[in-house]
Design an enzyme around this catalytic site. Sequence first.
Site, short mmCIF file in Angstrom:
data_model
loop_
_atom_site.label_atom_id
_atom_site.label_comp_id
_atom_site.label_asym_id
_atom_site.label_seq_id
_atom_site.Cartn_x
_atom_site.Cartn_y
_atom_site.Cartn_z
N TYR A 47 34.48 -12.04 -1.68
CA TYR A 47 33.63 -11.99 -0.41
C TYR A 47 31.85 -11.14 -1.06
CZ TYR A 47 34.04 -10.89 4.61
OH TYR A 47 33.41 -11.49 5.56
N HIS A 88 38.12 -10.23 8.36
CA HIS A 88 38.79 -11.89 7.60
C HIS A 88 39.46 -10.96 6.96
CE1 HIS A 88 36.23 -14.85 8.68
NE2 HIS A 88 35.69 -14.52 8.35
N HIS A 109 25.70 -9.89 8.49
CA HIS A 109 24.64 -10.84 7.34
C HIS A 109 23.91 -12.29 8.91
CE1 HIS A 109 27.18 -14.80 7.58
NE2 HIS A 109 27.89 -13.70 9.15
N ASP A 162 32.63 -8.56 9.40
CA ASP A 162 32.33 -9.85 8.29
C ASP A 162 32.32 -9.01 7.53
OD1 ASP A 162 32.68 -12.42 9.14
OD2 ASP A 162 30.84 -12.24 8.82
N HIS A 186 30.16 -10.56 16.39
CA HIS A 186 29.19 -11.65 15.35
C HIS A 186 29.68 -13.02 16.29
CE1 HIS A 186 28.21 -13.39 12.63
NE2 HIS A 186 28.76 -13.16 11.31
N ASP A 229 33.64 -18.65 13.14
CA ASP A 229 34.94 -18.04 13.01
C ASP A 229 35.49 -17.30 13.45
OD1 ASP A 229 32.73 -17.39 11.91
OD2 ASP A 229 34.45 -16.44 9.63
N GLU A 248 28.88 -16.03 14.81
CA GLU A 248 29.63 -17.38 14.58
C GLU A 248 30.89 -18.08 14.73
OE1 GLU A 248 29.24 -16.30 10.23
OE2 GLU A 248 29.11 -19.11 9.35
N HIS A 280 32.67 -23.38 4.66
CA HIS A 280 30.95 -23.25 4.04
C HIS A 280 30.05 -23.20 2.85
CE1 HIS A 280 30.16 -19.19 4.58
NE2 HIS A 280 30.03 -19.21 6.20
#
Length: 394
Positions: free
Chosen positions: A189, A220, A144, A163, A78, A82, A80, A24
């Site tokens: 990152y 990640h 985040h 994250d 989380h 991913d 999101e 993104h």
Amino acid sequence: MTKVELASGIYWVGAIDWNIRNFHGYTTPHGTSYNAYLIIDEKIALIDTVKAPFAQEMLDRIQEIVALKDIDYLISNHVEMDHSGSMPETMRHMTRALVVTTARGKEGLLRYHKIDWPFMVVKEGMELSLGRQKLQFVEAPMLHWPDNMLVYLKGQRILFSSDAFGQHIASSYRYADEVSGIIPEAAKYYANIVMPYASMVLKALEKLRDTKVDIIAPSHGLIWRKAQDTETIIGLYADWSQGKAKDKILIVYDSMWQSTEKMAKALLEGISREGVEVKLFNLSNSDRSDIIREVLDSKAILIGSPTLNRGLFPTVAGFLAYLKGLRPKAKLGTAFGSYGWSAGAVKAAYQEMKEAGIEVIESGLEIPYVPDEEELKKCIAFGEKIARDIKTRG
Ligand code: FEO
């Protein structure tokens, strides 16, 4: 598939995305991984899933260890995509599992997936016994996203950090101590993803101040398992979130007919003469995500733009818009550039820099058409002055 057991009964069961090059808007030349973790105890918990196209890779890893129908909890740190993208496929097989998440997590998952799974909503400090071991939930809103949660496994002292503390690296290795050059990737990152939420990082670090962490397992990249590595990354997150920087200046610019570039190089000469570290990036051929990493430990940023149509050059405008969103902490700066018959870029840059939270320390330099020898000397002197100023600031 090789099983990856990071501690007794704790497995990495994620997926490696070797080919992603843009996450993104953030460039990922080294790919990334989506990390999911499986905890085997009297009860079995899966922590997070992976991006949807990688569901089968994760399911295959899990099924080498345990049957999906035997998993009791899917802990969603989380929302999101991913990390939650594979939840519909995973939950289809995990027929007895509860989805454990925060209230904001439940709200987000329902919005994304439109499936009313059996949920267990948890709050800050709540614990969940798996038998011999207990999980403790640490809410980390806006680190985040509003739903972010960290999970701490007591006993084995593992922090599943969502994250936070991640890096975008695809690797056949799973641990940070097995790969060189990881800190610059962790910095990139942090700078591109976590930086706007620095105050939330400090809050989370404060919550964890008295918690002993032996392993940090992020969502990640590589896992931090050595004491010196966990201390290093936690220390760096504290420094970055407080805006700690060194005597270093970035010159970020673009140029139409090389006049602004001549100014940029003269500024660089002046700063170098004062012995201050300086880096120069032409936006036409530099990667925006890499420049942002350099912002992290720089005290000052000099923005150079020619005036185009009474305003900023488009690449500079785009960079400043990106920087504004990231809200770097405690940065100084000014602007410079050339113009033809009507100036405007420097004033426009000031406005954007101020909105990014940058303290403008000097009136910028604007030079018509092409800088002559005297004007370049002025640029060198301007660079020297800024470098001296930087050295006097803490
Ligand atoms: Fe890795 Fe915010 O998702």
